[in-house]
Design a protein around this motif. Structure first.
Motif, short mmCIF file in Angstrom:
data_model
loop_
_atom_site.label_atom_id
_atom_site.label_comp_id
_atom_site.label_asym_id
_atom_site.label_seq_id
_atom_site.Cartn_x
_atom_site.Cartn_y
_atom_site.Cartn_z
N GLY A 242 0.65 -1.16 0.06
CA GLY A 242 0.25 -0.04 -0.03
C GLY A 242 0.75 0.93 0.14
O GLY A 242 0.72 1.79 -0.60
N LEU A 243 1.67 1.04 0.41
CA LEU A 243 2.82 2.17 0.92
C LEU A 243 3.12 2.53 -0.63
O LEU A 243 3.55 3.46 -1.19
CB LEU A 243 4.29 1.85 1.55
CG LEU A 243 5.42 2.96 1.74
CD1 LEU A 243 3.91 4.39 2.65
CD2 LEU A 243 6.09 2.23 2.70
N LEU A 244 3.86 1.55 -1.18
CA LEU A 244 4.77 1.71 -2.57
C LEU A 244 3.64 2.02 -3.01
O LEU A 244 3.86 3.18 -4.80
CB LEU A 244 5.50 0.44 -3.20
CG LEU A 244 6.19 -0.34 -1.97
CD1 LEU A 244 6.47 -1.45 -2.59
CD2 LEU A 244 7.50 0.44 -1.81
N LEU A 245 2.02 1.94 -3.68
CA LEU A 245 0.94 2.38 -4.49
C LEU A 245 0.75 3.43 -4.09
O LEU A 245 0.69 4.10 -5.32
CB LEU A 245 -0.40 1.39 -4.16
CG LEU A 245 0.28 0.03 -4.55
CD1 LEU A 245 -1.15 -0.87 -4.29
CD2 LEU A 245 -0.02 0.07 -6.35
N GLU A 246 0.84 3.87 -2.91
CA GLU A 246 0.63 5.61 -2.10
C GLU A 246 0.98 6.76 -3.21
O GLU A 246 1.37 7.34 -3.72
CB GLU A 246 0.55 5.77 -1.36
CG GLU A 246 0.10 6.90 -0.95
CD GLU A 246 0.75 7.01 0.94
OE1 GLU A 246 0.04 8.47 1.39
OE2 GLU A 246 0.87 5.71 1.26
N HIS A 247 2.44 5.61 -3.50
CA HIS A 247 3.51 6.43 -4.06
C HIS A 247 4.46 6.04 -5.77
O HIS A 247 5.27 6.82 -6.04
CB HIS A 247 5.41 6.74 -3.41
CG HIS A 247 4.90 6.97 -1.61
ND1 HIS A 247 4.61 6.59 -0.89
CD2 HIS A 247 5.39 8.10 -1.02
CE1 HIS A 247 4.46 7.23 0.85
NE2 HIS A 247 4.81 8.17 -0.02
N SER A 248 2.87 5.17 -6.35
CA SER A 248 2.57 4.98 -7.63
C SER A 248 4.17 4.66 -7.91
O SER A 248 5.33 4.72 -8.62
CB SER A 248 3.37 6.47 -8.56
OG SER A 248 2.60 6.98 -8.43
N VAL A 249 4.36 3.54 -6.79
CA VAL A 249 6.17 2.17 -7.12
C VAL A 249 4.86 1.05 -7.54
O VAL A 249 4.44 0.80 -6.05
CB VAL A 249 7.26 2.47 -6.06
CG1 VAL A 249 7.98 1.56 -6.22
CG2 VAL A 249 7.09 3.73 -5.59
#
Length: 252
Positions: A242-249
């Motif tokens: 979720g953290l990666l998705l939030e930062h578009s990674v």
């Protein structure tokens, strides 16, 4: 028989035979807390197990609180050793390796319930530590360069970091293993390492809560077949992806 002769005779019995009274008392106290818990812990019982007189502990400890603090230090060292063993051979900073850390934390709590409960209490002799302040002092530099140095992120040996080496107690040294793992995860995915503490803290809260729900038998009625390894795996994966998705990674 003089008092000194009596004292020497008592201290020559039991496990106190190598001349290190302090270590003998700490070892005896670890054993005592592990079996009966800290609430019923007494210096008298620790002295009995160590094979020394009831006055002997006061050579090194002012009261039982100071001795229990040393037991806590031993317990955190045991947890750290388990974590380092878990990470041996794993790639640092991956979702899988961070998951393994959380699973080890819960497993340690389950296998060392009385020690774990003691570790979660406050004890005399433990210095106050404000990690927020430490990280704030190291927030300078692009993308937390000072924090990268503090946690030795570029060195993938998990056991090395300035924070761990200079930790005021073994609890902070133990937590630094998670901090370095999270910082490495952020760095390898191009995220701001200055967010390390803010991300590691809720992750710790999840496994800590899971550990207490397990040892307090709170899962038994509601979800008796729950697997705590699955809880940690899912929560870690969901959180970090979720953290990666939030930062578009792209998630791993």
């Amino acid at each position: 028989m003089t008092p000194n002769t009596k004292h020497s005779t008592e201290e020559a019995t039991g496990r106190y035979h190598h001349g290190d009274l302090r270590s003998a008392l700490i070892d005896a106290s670890v054993e005592l807390v592990s079996t009966t818990g800290s609430e019923r812990f007494t210096l008298k019982d620790a002295s009995r197990i160590a094979g020394v007189s009831v006055a002997a502990p006061y050579r090194h400890f002012s009261d039982k609180s100071e001795l229990l603090h040393e037991v806590t230090e031993v317990a955190f060292k045991k947890m750290s050793d388990d974590m380092l063993k878990t990470l041996k051979g794993q790639e640092l900073g991956t979702i899988e390796s961070i998951t393994a850390l959380g699973q080890t934390y819960v497993r340690f709590a389950s296998e060392n319930q009385q020690l774990f409960r003691l570790m979660c209490q406050n004890h005399q002799g433990g210095p106050d530590v404000n990690l927020e302040e430490i990280f704030r002092q190291h927030a300078a530099g692009e993308n937390g360069a000072a924090i990268i140095d503090l946690l030795d992120v570029k060195n993938h040996d998990i056991s090395t970091s300035l924070l761990a080496q200079n930790a005021p107690n073994n609890g902070i040294a133990c937590f630094s293993i998670l901090l370095k793992s999270v910082a490495t995860f952020l760095d390898r995915n191009g995220l701001d390492v200055r967010e390390t503490l803010a991300i590691a803290t809720p992750m710790w809260a999840i496994v800590h809560g899971t550990a207490f729900l397990l040892i307090d038998h709170k899962f038994n009625n509601l979800t008796p077949n729950i697997n705590t390894d699955d809880i940690v795996e899912r929560s870690t994966r969901y959180f970090l992806n979720g953290l990666l998705l939030e930062h578009s990674v792209d998630p791993e």
